[in-house]
Design an enzyme around this catalytic site. Structure first.
Site, PDB file in Angstrom:
ATOM      1  N   HIS A   1       0.841  -1.188   0.000  1.00 55.37           N
ATOM      2  CA  HIS A   1       0.000   0.000   0.000  1.00 55.37           C
ATOM      3  C   HIS A   1       0.882   1.246   0.000  1.00 55.37           C
ATOM      4  CE1 HIS A   1      -3.078  -2.833   1.485  1.00 55.37           C
ATOM      5  NE2 HIS A   1      -3.911  -2.010   0.888  1.00 55.37           N
TER       6      HIS A   1
ATOM      7  N   LYS B   1      -0.224   4.539   4.785  1.00 57.00           N
ATOM      8  CA  LYS B   1      -1.053   3.528   5.462  1.00 57.00           C
ATOM      9  C   LYS B   1      -0.451   3.221   6.833  1.00 57.00           C
ATOM     10  CE  LYS B   1      -3.848  -0.462   4.601  1.00 57.00           C
ATOM     11  NZ  LYS B   1      -5.015   0.213   5.112  1.00 57.00           N
TER      12      LYS B   1
END
Length: 186
Positions: free
Chosen positions: A72, A76
């Site tokens: 990600h 995140k």
């Protein structure tokens, strides 16, 4: 949640990391309303979870290792992601085991050999990656890779809208995106 549930309003919940008291409130709402809850609203991710469960069921734990790899964006904050855990749960269900007692989320230093039947997680963060998830099933001399790549966040909204439209006409209760896709084992 409870007031909306008592009014019969459908709930579409895609939030992960909920505390037990939040889940309790959601369960109460499901007595009076349709509640659809999933760790990811992407239709593709939910299909991937079904495929992972089937593959884990078909390939013996003694001969096949499972690794969940996810990446990600750099902002995140949770690791592994809710989606990675959803895929790990699917693998564990396929194997008929509890993920909590059979997962390896950190490897550093001299770790010794892999524990047979365990489900590993590898977490990557960087750039602006929306979400990439792969489940590797590694046997002797072969590897099966099942994967999904999100390149646009609108996929989550499309899945949530599909869930909300599906909710119309359903009886009060607790549902998942697998119900929405017609893939639930009910």
């Amino acid at each position: 949640v409870v007031i909306a549930g008592e009014s019969g309003t459908a709930h579409v919940i895609g939030t992960t990391g909920l505390a037990p008291e939040h889940i309790s409130r959601i369960d109460k709402a499901a007595r009076h309303a349709v509640v659809i809850r999933a760790g990811n609203m992407s239709l593709g991710v939910n299909l991937l979870a079904v495929l992972v469960r089937q593959a884990a069921r078909a390939l013996a734990a003694a001969d096949w290792d499972i690794e969940v790899l996810e990446m990600h964006h750099r902002h995140k904050v949770d690791a592994p992601s809710g989606t990675a855990l959803l895929l790990g749960e699917a693998a564990a269900e396929g194997r008929g085991i509890a993920l909590g007692q059979n997962s390896v989320k950190v490897r550093d230093g001299h770790t010794g050999p892999r524990e047979p039947g365990s489900i590993g997680f590898a977490t990557l963060r960087g750039g602006s990656v929306v979400g990439e998830h792969s489940v590797l099933l590694a046997g002797e001399g072969e590897t099966v890779e099942l994967s999904h790549r999100a390149t646009d966040r609108t996929i989550f909204a499309r899945g949530a809208v599909r869930a909300a439209l599906w909710a119309r006409g359903q009886k009060p209760g607790f549902y998942s995106m697998l119900d929405v896709l017609g893939l639930a084992d009910r």
